[in-house]
Write an enzyme that holds these catalytic residues in place. Structure first.
Site, mmCIF file in Angstrom:
data_model
loop_
_atom_site.group_PDB
_atom_site.id
_atom_site.type_symbol
_atom_site.label_atom_id
_atom_site.label_comp_id
_atom_site.label_asym_id
_atom_site.label_seq_id
_atom_site.Cartn_x
_atom_site.Cartn_y
_atom_site.Cartn_z
ATOM 1 C CD GLU A 10 -2.873 1.066 2.396
ATOM 2 O OE1 GLU A 10 -3.684 1.982 2.551
ATOM 3 O OE2 GLU A 10 -2.828 0.050 3.124
ATOM 4 C CG ASP A 11 1.477 3.006 3.127
ATOM 5 O OD1 ASP A 11 0.610 3.602 2.469
ATOM 6 O OD2 ASP A 11 1.282 2.586 4.286
#
Length: 702
Positions: A76-77
């Site tokens: 996600e990051d």
């Protein structure tokens, strides 16, 4: 922050067979992937996944789950991909990381479609592998512990509300009360800071005024059970501010009026000792009526087992006492995680077997017709108190509080719910809307002609029952629309006077961008495709030279309505509940896979519509619609003739007329009439009111 070797040592301490190399590689990969990223606190972002992994080691989970905690934010990051995680750490860990990534996007204050889709993905991932939920709960717990570092108050409140509405109830559902209590307490601190601080201050005053009181009561309890030959580990504590606040809200009382703010827990050797200790406590101090609960003989749906009672101690001081074994205590603190540890040999199917509510949620997923319905049903299924009822054969069912026999019928089996025609509660025939109470014995009566009644939806309490009823109503409506569309298509083909073969139909469907004939019939029934478009698709040139339908007045008929504010070609319908006419203030309501419904602004049904409201207005070419009037008339000869004469004089065509109510003095007629606009309708109402036989005339809403 845990160092690499410290984290590995924690896992090896309870699982000597853990893959140490994999844990080391995950640690290094996550640290490099997050690089120089920082958290709101200013700490390296990498500290967060390591702390999450540390929380998971406290639960003694398997090394794959620990690795997932370390890697859970990489997809996600960072620039890391699913394929990279699969290749380096295996598809099992890749699937877990992907599941947590999707879950992390659930937000209760965002667009409902995105929220519902993320919830759908989460429930599916959770049903396949419960470790997805365990990792996410650990992730959310650490985020809540550090939430005060976020400077934006709106964002803090959004995260806190999401925690209280989604994650804390999920922790409760799998029996992880330790997580649930801390999540609720941290969320409460940010949502109601003044209430939290006020209760905390009063607890501090109480603690200072009664120094040693908890210890003294604990010693009395220990001495009491020891005197009865029972060894017990006794601990006492003040209840958390959030728990006290909920009691104050639920009972409508002030802090001073609460007497049971102290709770004690007795951990004893075995189940027999639990009941013996309970007898000793009740024999020494009077029990508060209605405050005893036996969750050992009837465990909660999440597996929680304990005895709960409240007694009056000393001078009118109420104390809550919980009695359980060490095994029950571990279950209460860690719930599913107490069973799903490294010793489970990777049995990820434990979720659906031990927690049937997950399967119920999956049924809701399949039955939901819209994002709003999915979210509503999922919250209903997850976040309700329970009542316990029995079938005639003695089977125990835990139902949402407020459940009826219909809810129980669907809980037993969908077919039983669909064929339910009545019920007996404790041997007595009762209405299906009867609310069930703890201990009721319920027998469902079924019949060959039974079928779900749409009216059931107004009183059922369970998501499963509501979803099944709505499914039946939708299927019935679709079947009726299908039949109507088939008749419309047959009639159109007859008017064209051609023989439509498979090739012609396939070509027409391609032009209309519809998958099959069934879809065409539905579109015709719902008005999303016009007869002229179908005619032209089946027989090109067949609509050439056609003119709009005209009335005897030489104007387009009242059906010629257009709405500003809608894209060209978008299907719409005038609300059958309010029958708006040109000149009324109107609003459009968009619901997925349905034509836009146009309501009058004062329509009572608007408050029940769950769709998106649209700012619309009448088009300039709008020339009429059907209005509905309720006319109260004296029961006398010639009254109906006088009304029809007025309508004829005002050039209003009667579409339908029905008798709604009649007695000796009056009768109420419901009249549908075609009018050009609101001005004409107002004139008609005034003319009817002037008739001696007419008592009143008003627009009919409903």
């Amino acid at each position: 922050m845990l160092r690499q070797y410290e984290l590995v040592e924690r896992v090896k301490a309870y699982d000597p067979q853990a893959d140490e190399d994999l844990l080391n590689r995950a640690y290094v990969f996550s640290m490099k992937a997050h690089g120089s990223q920082l958290r709101a606190s200013g700490d390296p972002y990498f500290s967060h996944p390591i702390e999450v992994a540390g929380i998971l080691t406290d639960l003694k989970l398997d090394y794959e789950t620990i690795a997932t905690g370390i890697l859970h934010d990489t997809i996600e990051d960072t620039v890391a991909t699913q394929e990279e995680i699969d290749r380096l750490f295996g598809p099992s860990i890749g699937r877990l990381v992907n599941g947590v990534t999707k879950l992390s996007r659930i937000e209760t204050q965002t667009d409902s479609e995105r929220q519902a889709e993320n919830l759908r993905k989460f429930l599916l991932a959770m049903s396949n592998d419960i470790r997805v939920l365990l990792v996410k709960l650990a992730d959310r717990l650490h985020n809540m512990r550090t939430l005060h570092h976020i400077g934006n108050e709106t964002k803090r409140r959004r995260i806190a509300r999401e925690t209280m509405e989604i994650y804390a109830p999920l922790a409760e559902r799998i029996g992880m009360y330790g997580f649930m209590d801390e999540l609720n307490e941290l969320a409460f601190l940010h949502l109601e800071p003044e209430a939290h601080n006020s209760i905390a201050a009063r607890l501090a005053q109480l603690r200072a005024g009664g120094s040693g009181r908890v210890d003294a009561i604990g010693k009395s309890l220990r001495a009491l059970v020891n005197a009865h030959g029972i060894l017990a580990d006794v601990t006492g504590r003040e209840k958390r501010p959030y728990s006290i606040w909920r009691k104050m809200q639920g009972r409508g009382v002030s802090f001073e009026q609460l007497s049971d703010v102290i709770a004690f827990r007795l951990i004893v050797k075995d189940e027999d000792s639990c009941y013996r200790a309970l007898g000793a406590v009740h024999g020494r101090w009077p029990m508060v009526p209605g405050k005893f609960k036996d969750f050992i003989s009837t465990p909660k749906r999440n597996g929680y087992r304990s005895l709960h009672t409240t007694v009056v101690y000393g001078e009118n001081a109420r104390i809550e006492v919980q009695i359980r074994t060490q095994q029950m205590h571990d279950q209460a603190e860690y719930g599913l995680a107490a069973h799903w540890a490294y010793k489970q040999d990777g049995d990820t199917a434990v979720a659906s077997d031990a927690y049937p509510w997950i399967n119920d949620l999956l049924e809701v997923l399949q039955d939901a017709a819209s994002p709003e319905e999915l979210l509503e049903n999922a919250r209903m299924a997850m976040f309700q108190d329970q009542v316990f009822v029995f079938t005639p054969k003695g089977a125990l069912h835990q139902m949402p509080r407020g459940s009826t026999p219909v809810d129980l019928a669907y809980a037993v089996h969908s077919d039983l719910g669909d064929s339910c025609v009545g019920a007996k509660v404790n041997g007595r025939v009762v209405p299906l809307r009867t609310v069930l109470a703890n201990g009721d014995q319920v027998e469902i009566l079924r019949g060959p002609l039974g079928h779900p009644d749409p009216a059931w939806e107004s009183f059922v309490a369970s998501a499963k029952a509501r979803a099944a009823i709505r499914r039946h109503v939708r299927n019935k409506a679709q079947a009726e629309a299908q039949a109507m569309g088939g008749k419309l298509l047959d009639s159109l083909i007859k008017r064209l006077k051609v023989s439509v073969d498979a090739d012609m139909m396939a070509t027409a469907l391609g032009q209309l961008m519809l998958p099959d004939q069934a879809a065409l019939e539905l579109a015709m029934a719902r008005g999303t495709v016009s007869d002229s478009a179908v005619s032209e698709a089946l027989l090109p040139g067949s609509t050439a030279g056609q003119r709009p339908r005209r009335t005897k007045r030489g104007k387009p008929g009242p059906a010629a309505v257009s709405i500003h504010g809608l894209a060209a070609g978008v299907a719409f319908e005038l609300g059958p509940c309010c029958h708006p006419v040109p000149g009324d203030r109107i609003v459009g309501v968009r619901i997925a896979e349905r034509p836009i419904m146009v309501h009058a602004i004062d329509c009572p049904e608007l408050g029940h519509e769950a769709g998106e409201w649209l700012d619309v207005s009448w088009g300039e070419e709008s020339d009429g619609a059907v209005a509905r009037l309720a006319v109260v008339v004296h029961n006398q000869t010639g009254a109906l003739a006088a009304m029809t004469a007025v309508l004829a004089a005002q050039r209003a065509n009667i579409v339908n007329l029905s008798l709604k109510h009649r007695d000796r003095e009056f009768h109420t007629d419901i009249i549908d009439i075609e009018v050009s606009n609101l001005k004409q309708l107002t004139t008609i109402i005034a003319a009817l009111n002037n008739l001696p036989a007419v008592l009143s005339v008003e627009r009919f809403r409903g």
